[in-house]
Design a protein around this motif. Structure first.
Motif, mmCIF file in Angstrom:
data_model
loop_
_atom_site.group_PDB
_atom_site.id
_atom_site.type_symbol
_atom_site.label_atom_id
_atom_site.label_comp_id
_atom_site.label_asym_id
_atom_site.label_seq_id
_atom_site.Cartn_x
_atom_site.Cartn_y
_atom_site.Cartn_z
ATOM 1 N N GLN A 233 0.822 -1.208 0.000
ATOM 2 C CA GLN A 233 0.000 0.000 0.000
ATOM 3 C C GLN A 233 0.859 1.263 0.000
ATOM 4 O O GLN A 233 0.498 2.257 -0.629
ATOM 5 C CB GLN A 233 -0.974 -0.009 1.185
ATOM 6 N N ILE A 234 2.015 1.207 0.682
ATOM 7 C CA ILE A 234 2.918 2.368 0.649
ATOM 8 C C ILE A 234 3.352 2.629 -0.798
ATOM 9 O O ILE A 234 3.308 3.757 -1.290
ATOM 10 C CB ILE A 234 4.149 2.147 1.574
ATOM 11 N N ILE A 235 3.736 1.563 -1.489
ATOM 12 C CA ILE A 235 4.160 1.709 -2.895
ATOM 13 C C ILE A 235 2.985 2.165 -3.758
ATOM 14 O O ILE A 235 3.139 3.009 -4.643
ATOM 15 C CB ILE A 235 4.759 0.382 -3.429
ATOM 16 N N ASP A 236 1.792 1.613 -3.494
ATOM 17 C CA ASP A 236 0.606 2.020 -4.252
ATOM 18 C C ASP A 236 0.394 3.537 -4.135
ATOM 19 O O ASP A 236 0.076 4.208 -5.123
ATOM 20 C CB ASP A 236 -0.626 1.280 -3.714
ATOM 21 N N TYR A 263 1.334 7.537 3.349
ATOM 22 C CA TYR A 263 2.743 7.551 3.783
ATOM 23 C C TYR A 263 3.529 8.643 3.053
ATOM 24 O O TYR A 263 4.183 9.452 3.701
ATOM 25 C CB TYR A 263 3.394 6.173 3.572
ATOM 26 N N PRO A 264 3.475 8.693 1.720
ATOM 27 C CA PRO A 264 4.258 9.762 1.054
ATOM 28 C C PRO A 264 3.802 11.173 1.421
ATOM 29 O O PRO A 264 4.634 12.085 1.469
ATOM 30 C CB PRO A 264 4.079 9.481 -0.444
ATOM 31 N N SER A 265 2.509 11.357 1.724
ATOM 32 C CA SER A 265 2.087 12.720 2.095
ATOM 33 C C SER A 265 2.627 13.096 3.476
ATOM 34 O O SER A 265 2.865 14.258 3.766
ATOM 35 C CB SER A 265 0.566 12.868 2.042
ATOM 36 N N LEU A 266 2.824 12.110 4.329
ATOM 37 C CA LEU A 266 3.354 12.383 5.676
ATOM 38 C C LEU A 266 4.872 12.516 5.668
ATOM 39 O O LEU A 266 5.440 13.375 6.328
ATOM 40 C CB LEU A 266 2.985 11.244 6.637
ATOM 41 N N TRP A 267 5.523 11.626 4.912
ATOM 42 C CA TRP A 267 6.983 11.498 5.041
ATOM 43 C C TRP A 267 7.767 11.780 3.774
ATOM 44 O O TRP A 267 8.992 11.710 3.782
ATOM 45 C CB TRP A 267 7.334 10.073 5.516
ATOM 46 N N ARG A 273 9.633 5.107 0.538
ATOM 47 C CA ARG A 273 10.223 4.005 -0.222
ATOM 48 C C ARG A 273 11.151 3.168 0.669
ATOM 49 O O ARG A 273 11.163 1.948 0.608
ATOM 50 C CB ARG A 273 11.020 4.568 -1.408
ATOM 51 N N SER A 274 11.906 3.854 1.504
ATOM 52 C CA SER A 274 12.843 3.091 2.338
ATOM 53 C C SER A 274 12.092 2.328 3.435
ATOM 54 O O SER A 274 12.493 1.226 3.816
ATOM 55 C CB SER A 274 13.991 3.963 2.843
ATOM 56 N N LYS A 275 10.982 2.873 3.890
ATOM 57 C CA LYS A 275 10.134 2.135 4.854
ATOM 58 C C LYS A 275 9.592 0.848 4.193
ATOM 59 O O LYS A 275 9.606 -0.233 4.791
ATOM 60 C CB LYS A 275 8.979 3.051 5.297
ATOM 61 N N ALA A 276 9.145 0.985 2.946
ATOM 62 C CA ALA A 276 8.618 -0.182 2.230
ATOM 63 C C ALA A 276 9.719 -1.234 2.051
ATOM 64 O O ALA A 276 9.485 -2.435 2.208
ATOM 65 C CB ALA A 276 8.055 0.240 0.875
#
Ligand SMILES: C=C(C)CCOP(=O)(O)OP(=O)(O)O
Ligand SMILES: [Mg+2]
Ligand SMILES: [Mg+2]
Length: 309
Positions: A233-236, A263-267, A273-276
């Protein structure tokens, strides 16, 4: 001897061809899905169900299901009805997710959404039809060499992954969160773990169950798939920002327009990407005990972060 073993391992890792594997498995799944739903009276509903079910897509859930079954020692035919059911349920969730009352999307899998072609009424019913048939299909098509006890477990897991304790609950919180700027990371994780990871988890775990996985191995599969589910979902959400409509087969940039916290809007993109990537590595660690047998599931986990659609 140890050196020779290592050499063999390196060689096998280097020669695993994920693209060829995905292509082959996708074809197998699509043939089974095509055969699963013939068009009979009333034709309109079967055509609508087939329109979305056979519209392409990565077929990730059924492929994961087959891979988990094989890793545990089962065969493709043991898991194929369950794998098809996963794709039917996933397709149902996409048809309903795209409806005007939900995300109101016009494109999916590179074509007009189901309701744009068949109308909202038939699109709702096509989703219902796919959902009901998924359960019937597992119950009636799973071969005799899978015990009825295992079939029952699969059905129970499917229901839970899908319902208010799973995908449905995630979708509710997702809709509730639209337009709000104060969504906590905890809520965001709840949404992802339920709307996306629950069905991915069921796909992997049920593949293991039909093959007779021990409860310890069910736990391992479960942790593996929860990690790849969140990564997925992060990648999505990154792709929603970075990819084009042609790549995605659906309208890009929707999250920004709907003011969704992601995730991308927060971080930001790089951090997300690195979290994923970390999640994928944690997922693969769960499968270390399976050695070479885990190669397809390892490669599939990495595919989730490297995909471009
Ligand atoms: C759960 C989400 C985020 C919906 C999209 O799923 P996929 O990206 O797997 O869609 P298809 O490839 O199956 O079309
Ligand atoms: Mg949605
Ligand atoms: Mg949507």
């Amino acid at each position: 001897m140890v050196a020779a073993d290592n050499l063999q391992k390196i060689k096998e890792e280097a020669t695993f061809n994920l693209a060829a594997y995905l292509q082959k498995r996708k074809k197998l799944c699509e043939t089974a899905l095509d055969q699963a739903i013939p068009v009979i009276y009333p034709e309109k509903i079967y055509e609508s169900m087939r329109y979305s079910l056979l519209a392409g897509g990565k077929r990730l859930r059924p492929i994961l299901c087959l891979a988990a079954c094989e890793m545990i020692g089962g065969t493709i035919s043991m898991a194929m009805p369950t794998a098809c059911a996963m794709e039917m349920i996933h397709t149902m969730s996409l048809i309903h997710d795209d409806l005007p009352a939900m995300d109101n999307d016009d494109y999916r899998r590179g074509r007009l959404t189901n309701h744009k072609v068949y109308g909202d009424d038939i699109a709702i019913l096509a989703g219902d039809g796919l959902l009901a048939y998924a359960f019937e299909f597992v119950a009636t098509q799973t071969p005799e060499n899978v015990s009825r006890e295992r079939v029952l477990q699969v059905i129970a897991r499917l229901g839970k992954a899908l319902g208010a304790a799973g995908l449905v609950g995630g979708q509710v919180v997702d809709l509730d969160s639209e337009g709000k700027t104060d969504i906590s990371l905890e809520t965001l994780n709840f949404i992802h773990n339920h709307k996306t990871a629950a069905l991915l988890e069921a796909s992997v775990v049920c593949g293991g169950i039909v093959a007779g996985a021990s409860s310890e191995n069910v736990q391992r599969l479960s942790r593996y798939s929860q990690n790849i589910g969140l990564a997925f979902q992060i990648i999505d959400d990154i792709l929603d920002i970075t990819a084009t409509q042609e790549q995605l087969g659906k309208t890009a940039g929707k999250d920004l327009i709907a003011k969704k916290v992601t995730y991308p809007s927060l971080w930001g993109i790089e951090e997300s990407r690195s979290k994923a990537q970390q999640l994928v590595e944690a997922a693969c660690k769960e499968l270390e005990t399976f050695g070479q047998l885990a190669q397809p599931l390892n490669a599939l986990a990495h595919y989730i972060t490297s995909r471009n659609h």
